[in-house]
Design an enzyme around this catalytic site. Structure first.
Site, short mmCIF file in Angstrom:
data_model
loop_
_atom_site.label_atom_id
_atom_site.label_comp_id
_atom_site.label_asym_id
_atom_site.label_seq_id
_atom_site.Cartn_x
_atom_site.Cartn_y
_atom_site.Cartn_z
N LYS A 1 21.69 15.93 39.48
CA LYS A 1 21.94 16.07 38.05
C LYS A 1 22.43 17.51 37.88
CE LYS A 1 19.47 15.06 33.76
NZ LYS A 1 20.51 14.26 33.11
N1 PPE Z 1 22.43 8.61 33.81
C1 PPE Z 1 22.88 9.85 33.46
C2 PPE Z 1 24.26 10.21 33.79
C3 PPE Z 1 22.02 10.71 32.79
O1 PPE Z 1 22.45 11.91 32.44
C4 PPE Z 1 20.71 10.30 32.47
C5 PPE Z 1 19.79 11.22 31.74
C6 PPE Z 1 20.29 9.01 32.86
C7 PPE Z 1 21.18 8.21 33.55
C8 PPE Z 1 18.90 8.53 32.64
O2 PPE Z 1 18.00 9.22 33.49
P1 PPE Z 1 16.46 9.44 33.12
O3 PPE Z 1 16.44 10.39 31.98
O4 PPE Z 1 15.87 9.99 34.36
O5 PPE Z 1 15.93 8.12 32.76
N2 PPE Z 1 20.41 12.05 30.77
C9 PPE Z 1 19.71 13.21 30.27
C10 PPE Z 1 20.65 14.16 29.56
C11 PPE Z 1 21.26 13.66 28.31
C12 PPE Z 1 22.03 14.74 27.61
O6 PPE Z 1 22.79 14.38 26.68
O7 PPE Z 1 21.89 15.92 27.92
C13 PPE Z 1 18.51 12.83 29.43
O8 PPE Z 1 18.38 11.68 29.01
O9 PPE Z 1 17.68 13.70 29.19
#
Ligand code: PPE
Length: 304
Positions: free
Chosen positions: A159
């Site tokens: 990430k």
């Molecule tokens: N895919 C991506 C690309 C992603 O960024 C997130 C989280 C997820 C899936 C879901 O992952 P999880 O939070 O572990 O369930 N995105 C983060 C950032 C969003 C933002 O706009 O900044 C978040 O949800 O915190």
């Protein structure tokens, strides 16, 4: 979404005033996207604030750093304690948590190894990611023509800040086309994920979600939902999906720390419909768990 300012930010091991947590404009990460970050939520429970799956998020942060050869001068336990201490210092009972580790000021050019690695954590109250109404009634999405990167381009397990320009392009295309959010396809044309969310669909009471090889971030909410749904005796299948499978789904929803469980009501003009029974049941269970109302999943909460 606006940031709600709080008092303190944890910056390289110290609590500093919010306005003083600044970095030089020649910081490496600003120019090349060489930072890694997390998004974590802390919920209000009747035993005080609790962070949802803190350990897993901090471990993913360290995995992200490793994939970019960043040496972090802290360990997982220290970052966990820093998060908890910061929430306490800011006297918050619910918040979004944003840790970031980035290459700071000192070196320019693509070899970053001599640039300092800075670590910061900010916390602030943050509302619903895709709108209160979206969470209740579902959102309208489009399949973007912006392709999701694959792991031969940048590591999909990481990430990293720079990776998000891909997401931003997809998101902007969807907004400018009159939708609420995008869904990206991988380099094979299979469904990957949203710009900041993982995707699930429901068909004949079976739950489907794309697999890791579809170039998605292995979401911690995704993992939680898979486990919760299986515990509720749903069959959950990780499988490649084409767009037809999505267009004809009985139900569809996004998951993510920010997005929580957000129903999808329309994709590219195809009606999925108002949030269906499986989505609503899972959404309700998710909120019970994060708010500490289900002891079975108590180990997912780190109380402050
Ligand atoms: N895919 C991506 C690309 C992603 O960024 C997130 C989280 C997820 C899936 C879901 O992952 P999880 O939070 O572990 O369930 N995105 C983060 C950032 C969003 C933002 O706009 O900044 C978040 O949800 O915190």
């Amino acid at each position: 979404m606006p940031i709600n300012k709080t008092e303190k930010i944890w910056f390289n091991g110290k609590l500093v005033d919010w306005d003083k947590a600044q970095t030089h404009i020649l910081s490496h990460a600003l120019h090349y996207g060489s930072g890694v970050f997390e998004g974590i939520r802390c919920y209000k429970t009747n035993k005080g604030p609790a962070v949802f799956r803190l350990r897993e998020h901090v471990e993913r942060l360290f995995t992200s750093a490793e994939l970019y050869f960043m040496e972090v001068p802290y360990d997982v336990g220290e970052i966990e304690e820093a998060v908890k201490g910061l929430i306490k210092a800011n006297k918050l009972d619910a918040c979004y948590i944003r840790p970031i580790i980035y290459r700071g000021y000192g070196e320019m050019g693509l070899n970053p190894l001599k640039a300092p690695v800075d670590t910061a954590i900010a916390v602030w109250p943050w509302g619903t990611y895709l709108g209160e109404e979206g969470l209740k009634k579902g959102i309208k999405v489009m399949i973007s023509s912006v392709e999701r990167f694959n792991s031969n381009i940048v590591p999909t397990r990481a990430k990293a800040t720079g990776q998000y320009i891909n997401s931003i392009l997809a998101k902007l295309q969807s907004l400018k086309s009159g939708y609420d959010e995008a869904i990206m396809l991988d380099n094979r044309g299979m469904i990957s994920e949203g710009p900041g969310e993982n995707l699930f669909i429901v068909r004949d009471k079976v739950i489907y979600t794309p697999p890791e090889h579809a170039s998605l971030l292995m979401g911690i909410t995704r993992d939680s939902i898979v486990r919760i749904a299986r515990d509720m005796n749903y069959e959950v299948v990780e499988t490649d999906m084409d767009r037809g499978m999505l267009y004809t789904a009985d139900e569809a929803f996004f998951t993510g720390t920010a997005a929580e469980v957000t129903p999808i009501r329309e994709v590219d003009g195809h009606t999925i419909g108002k949030p269906g029974p499986v989505t609503l049941e899972i959404q309700e269970k998710f909120f019970e768990i994060v708010e500490g109302k289900d002891q079975e999943y108590g180990h997912w909460l780190a109380y402050i």
